[in-house]
Design a protein around this motif. Sequence first.
Motif, PDB file in Angstrom:
ATOM      1  N   LEU A 114       5.988   3.578   1.192  1.00  0.00           N
ATOM      2  CA  LEU A 114       5.429   2.247   1.392  1.00  0.00           C
ATOM      3  C   LEU A 114       4.839   2.191   2.797  1.00  0.00           C
ATOM      4  N   GLU A 156       1.415  -3.525   3.814  1.00  0.00           N
ATOM      5  CA  GLU A 156       1.101  -4.520   2.789  1.00  0.00           C
ATOM      6  C   GLU A 156      -0.258  -5.137   3.096  1.00  0.00           C
ATOM      7  N   VAL A 213       0.873  -1.176   0.000  1.00  0.00           N
ATOM      8  CA  VAL A 213       0.000   0.000   0.000  1.00  0.00           C
ATOM      9  C   VAL A 213       0.910   1.225   0.000  1.00  0.00           C
ATOM     10  N   THR A 214       0.803   2.050  -1.022  1.00  0.00           N
ATOM     11  CA  THR A 214       1.717   3.182  -1.172  1.00  0.00           C
ATOM     12  C   THR A 214       0.946   4.482  -1.358  1.00  0.00           C
ATOM     13  N   SER A 240      -1.423   1.258  -4.867  1.00  0.00           N
ATOM     14  CA  SER A 240      -0.172   0.505  -4.829  1.00  0.00           C
ATOM     15  C   SER A 240       0.606   0.857  -6.084  1.00  0.00           C
ATOM     16  N   ILE A 250      -5.636  -1.131  -5.458  1.00  0.00           N
ATOM     17  CA  ILE A 250      -5.808  -2.381  -4.717  1.00  0.00           C
ATOM     18  C   ILE A 250      -7.290  -2.543  -4.402  1.00  0.00           C
TER      19      ILE A 250
END
Length: 412
Positions: free
Chosen positions: A296, A299, A51-52, A340, A345
């Motif tokens: 970042l 996740e 996940v960014t 992402s 996502i």
Amino acid sequence: MLSRKLPIAALSVLAMALSACSDDGKKQQGGMQMPPPQVGVITMKEQTVPVTTTLPARAVAYQFAEIRPQVSGLITEKAFKDGALVNEGDLLYVIEKDTYQASLAAAQANLEKANAAVPGAKENYERYQRIVNTGATEIQVTDAKTRYDTALAEVTAAEAAVKSAQINLNHAEITAPFAGVLGVSNVSVGNIASPSAQSPLVELNQLDPIYVDMYESAGQVLAATGKYADFKTETDLSKVKVTVQLDDGSTYDVTGNLDVSARTVDESTGTVNLRAVFDNPDHVLLPGMFVRATLLITEENGYLIPQLAAQIEPGGKVTAQFVTKDNKVETRVFDQVQVSNNSWIVSKGISDGDRLIVDGFQRLAGGVSEVTPVPAKINDKGVVVDDTSSSGSNGDASGSSSDATKASGSNG
């Protein structure tokens, strides 16, 4: 009269024959069905993805100093080349020392004089103490003590004067307070240096390491349940990895980490300043350079939909087109998405094996409902690329980067 009517009749028969042939041709053409258009698809599979968030950013020197003189005088030496790398303590400028050396000598002489007066004052005071009430009065003892204390005070003052003179003499040599890169000198040999001058002598920047400042929405940073909710301490912040994209589109090959988060909101922009720190041994990042920083955050498990293959609807919803089992086009709407890198996502509304349309959107114009899906390939930027192994005989399977750009245009 007959000879003139026959050609007219013949022309009428010919026109009727041509009309009949034309009608037959239209019926024959109308009876043919065009095959469903081909579109490029990728098969969806659940995976663990980062996940960014990507933010505008600017490089800032790790340390910055305006080198200014602390004493006045004529500059007699400039000991560096403009733009040079220097270490802590390296000599930068020399200010004429004669005046400061003379002041130090005078202060040292005064100290010696003050020290010379102390033994006599001390001896006189001690003598009066021994003969008090037998040959000396209390007033004489008090006066002797005062003279002794004054002699000691004069020594202290003289020592301070020596120290001050030594400091001024030391300041005649200007050195680098830390290792870094110098700018262009604003003065040269022969100029007068003064602490009250408007401009500094030169600027010094520490470039390794270097900071990258980012600006995130205050609502995102301060929300109790937002993506930054778990990052409250310095240790938590250091876990957030940061990558940087340069102006030319390339990615800086060093990964940094979040170093600090401001606790105030910029009133003019409504943003909070986030700061990351990067090793910068080759000085690729320079102060003032504008970059794009990708953080970042965490996740999660989900499915990736390339942003070029989706459309953002009002309210933040994302729509994408899929091919059903019977090759029909189906549009799906997702209201819970995260970012992402170059993809969305999605955790709901997709199953393993679903086929997402990523290319050939221009062939869906006019309400086409049935298509021929052909496997496509995308790169790490979410752009469709040539893949001859799965392109089919006519090369329409995957398209190209330019096709992907057209797809993006048709999908907003």
